[in-house]
Design a protein around this motif. Structure first.
Motif, mmCIF file in Angstrom:
data_model
loop_
_atom_site.group_PDB
_atom_site.id
_atom_site.type_symbol
_atom_site.label_atom_id
_atom_site.label_comp_id
_atom_site.label_asym_id
_atom_site.label_seq_id
_atom_site.Cartn_x
_atom_site.Cartn_y
_atom_site.Cartn_z
ATOM 1 N N CYS A 262 0.839 -1.207 0.000
ATOM 2 C CA CYS A 262 0.000 0.000 0.000
ATOM 3 C C CYS A 262 0.869 1.250 0.000
ATOM 4 C CB CYS A 262 -0.927 -0.011 1.217
ATOM 5 S SG CYS A 262 -1.983 1.439 1.336
ATOM 6 N N ALA A 263 1.906 1.268 0.845
ATOM 7 C CA ALA A 263 2.790 2.435 0.902
ATOM 8 C C ALA A 263 3.502 2.651 -0.426
ATOM 9 C CB ALA A 263 3.805 2.259 2.028
ATOM 10 N N PHE A 264 3.923 1.564 -1.078
ATOM 11 C CA PHE A 264 4.587 1.671 -2.383
ATOM 12 C C PHE A 264 3.646 2.291 -3.420
ATOM 13 C CE2 PHE A 264 5.231 -0.310 -6.586
ATOM 14 C CZ PHE A 264 6.489 0.194 -6.882
ATOM 15 N N LEU A 265 2.376 1.880 -3.384
ATOM 16 C CA LEU A 265 1.410 2.391 -4.357
ATOM 17 C C LEU A 265 1.022 3.841 -4.074
ATOM 18 C CD1 LEU A 265 -0.874 -0.779 -4.604
ATOM 19 C CD2 LEU A 265 0.778 0.039 -6.313
ATOM 20 N N ALA A 310 -4.567 -7.823 -1.559
ATOM 21 C CA ALA A 310 -3.458 -7.116 -2.218
ATOM 22 C C ALA A 310 -3.980 -6.174 -3.300
ATOM 23 C CB ALA A 310 -2.486 -8.129 -2.810
ATOM 24 N N ALA A 311 -4.930 -6.644 -4.104
ATOM 25 C CA ALA A 311 -5.489 -5.796 -5.159
ATOM 26 C C ALA A 311 -6.201 -4.584 -4.572
ATOM 27 C CB ALA A 311 -6.440 -6.612 -6.028
ATOM 28 N N ALA A 312 -6.849 -4.784 -3.415
ATOM 29 C CA ALA A 312 -7.575 -3.687 -2.778
ATOM 30 C C ALA A 312 -6.646 -2.592 -2.270
ATOM 31 C CB ALA A 312 -8.424 -4.221 -1.626
ATOM 32 N N GLN A 313 -5.362 -2.914 -2.094
ATOM 33 C CA GLN A 313 -4.427 -1.906 -1.592
ATOM 34 C C GLN A 313 -4.229 -0.757 -2.577
ATOM 35 O OE1 GLN A 313 -3.613 -2.134 1.662
ATOM 36 N NE2 GLN A 313 -4.932 -3.935 1.425
ATOM 37 N N LEU A 314 -4.505 -0.979 -3.857
ATOM 38 C CA LEU A 314 -4.428 0.120 -4.820
ATOM 39 C C LEU A 314 -5.452 1.194 -4.481
ATOM 40 C CD1 LEU A 314 -3.283 1.319 -7.428
ATOM 41 C CD2 LEU A 314 -5.002 0.008 -8.697
ATOM 42 N N ILE A 315 -6.655 0.764 -4.101
ATOM 43 C CA ILE A 315 -7.692 1.717 -3.706
ATOM 44 C C ILE A 315 -7.274 2.446 -2.437
ATOM 45 C CG2 ILE A 315 -10.094 1.992 -2.995
ATOM 46 C CD1 ILE A 315 -10.772 -0.477 -4.631
ATOM 47 N N ARG A 316 -6.808 1.683 -1.460
ATOM 48 C CA ARG A 316 -6.419 2.300 -0.191
ATOM 49 C C ARG A 316 -5.264 3.281 -0.394
ATOM 50 N NH1 ARG A 316 -3.311 1.819 4.588
ATOM 51 N NH2 ARG A 316 -4.577 2.346 6.414
ATOM 52 N N ALA A 317 -4.331 2.937 -1.266
ATOM 53 C CA ALA A 317 -3.199 3.823 -1.523
ATOM 54 C C ALA A 317 -3.668 5.162 -2.079
ATOM 55 C CB ALA A 317 -2.228 3.154 -2.496
#
Length: 410
Positions: A262-265, A310-317
């Motif tokens: 998430c932090a990377f994205l 993992a895919a949802a982390q793009l939204i959170r990012a």
């Protein structure tokens, strides 16, 4: 690409930027080491029930709100931000050392409330202190520097949780907390020689400056929206490691990997705001991000496997990048000439949300499980989305559109 490179290279003219960016990176590392694993420490080492964990997190967050608010008032006065910031950093370091000495509930609450609560002031005071230096370079560069500084904090979260997982595996929570304390002390080093009250020695070359009045928004209701967001964000953050390691039977390293992802994205989103500042409406992007966060929590609640998380982390990012970067600028627009207070109010909305989330998430998880907590987070975020949409529907009389623009200097 050339525009981005030129925007980034221009930061070398900003007074103190290398020192402050280094400190932001170190502060982010310190936070990313301990914060994701605090719920695991409370459950596995201190043997707290979900309700006691909620009470512990609530009291720690409440003390952070009270202490940082008091310190913010002092920093906006003759004392300035530097001594307040250094005090907060040392307090956090002492607190994490003391966490290594006990597993009893009451001493842990006292340590967290007094020392980690003091440490909560480090983040807003670092940015307030940096702002006093960055304004010497002019409004546009100052705003770009502030956004880039926030990206340094996020970069630390990209690798910090994964590195912390390795330390936890090798040296346990004692090694993790001592490492965290060391990083808090390292934050102080680049800042010790920084001037408490920087004075511009040469006139700043800038274009015509249009005088802009503060946007006419109901500050209390705006803050309430961010409290609801902070509440859902913290509840989801508490639930994530416990849900992943408990219900999904994954190792703690998976938690670090998800948080690091998430932090990377977040980085490209945050840097995009730095390179193209002034082109986006704060309010519209913040409202959009709240709507996206509802989708995120629903995905977390129904995810059948780790790859969905993992895919949802793009939204959170994207959501965290908007609310953390544009949120700071937004509060400064609402409170011009009060940088320290504005940044602390912004930070405290998250802290108040954490205060409310502790007991609520603990009781809810004890009754329904941590997976259900994500659905509650979706409801709270949805309420923030509706409320902010309503109170910003009427155009502001102070500014037609709230954009990423430099607030009035302190």
């Amino acid at each position: 690409m050339s525009h981005s490179f030129k925007a980034l290279s221009s930061l070398r003219h900003v007074p103190g930027f290398p020192q402050f960016s280094t400190s932001a990176l170190l502060l982010g590392t310190a936070a990313s080491f301990a914060v994701p694993y605090m719920p695991l420490f409370a459950r596995n080492e201190a043997h707290m029930s979900p309700l006691l964990l909620g009470i512990f997190m609530t009291l720690m967050s409440l003390s952070g709100v009270l202490i940082s608010t008091r310190l913010a008032r002092l920093s906006d006065g003759p004392l300035g931000s530097k001594p307040i910031m250094l005090t907060a950093l040392v307090g956090a370091a002492v607190g994490y050392v003391l966490l290594c000495t006990t597993h009893s509930f009451v001493p842990l609450v006292l340590i967290a409330s007094i020392f980690l609560g003091t440490g909560a002031a480090a983040f807003p005071q670092l940015f307030a202190f940096a702002r006093t230096h960055f304004t010497l370079a002019g409004d546009e560069l100052a705003e770009r520097s502030m956004i880039t500084l926030r990206s340094m904090f996020s970069i630390a979260w990209m690798l910090g949780p994964a590195a912390a997982a390795v330390i936890l595996e090798v040296a346990g929570f004692k090694g993790l907390f001592l490492s965290t304390a060391a990083f808090y002390l390292l934050v102080c080093i680049p800042l010790v020689r920084a001037s408490s009250r920087p004075v511009s020695r040469t006139p700043v070359a800038s274009g015509p400056v249009a005088e802009v009045s503060a946007p006419q928004r109901p500050l209390a209701l705006v803050a309430l929206c961010f409290v609801l967001f902070g509440m859902s964000n913290t509840m989801g953050f508490i639930a994530l490691p416990l849900h992943v390691t408990g219900a999904m039977h994954e190792p703690s390293s998976t938690v670090g990997w998800l948080i690091g992802l998430c932090a990377f994205l977040e980085i490209p989103f945050i840097l995009g705001f730095a390179f193209f500042s002034g082109r986006f409406s704060n309010e519209r992007l913040i409202i959009l991000s709240l709507g996206m966060f509802v989708v995120y929590f629903i995905l977390m609640a129904v995810a059948p496997a780790v790859w969905v998380l993992a895919a949802a982390q793009l939204i959170r990012a994207a959501v965290i990048a908007v609310t953390s970067t544009l949120g700071m600028a937004y509060f400064q627009e609402l409170m011009p000439n009060r940088t320290g207070t504005a940044l602390t109010l912004y930070a405290n909305t998250n802290s108040v949300g954490a205060v409310l989330s502790g007991v609520v998430s603990g009781a809810f998880a004890q009754a329904f499980g941590y997976q259900a907590v994500f659905l509650l987070c979706a409801v709270l975020t949805g309420a923030a989305f509706v409320l902010l949409s309503v109170i910003t529907r009427r155009p502001s009389t102070g500014a037609a559109e709230l954009r990423v623009a430099a607030p009035s200097p302190k």
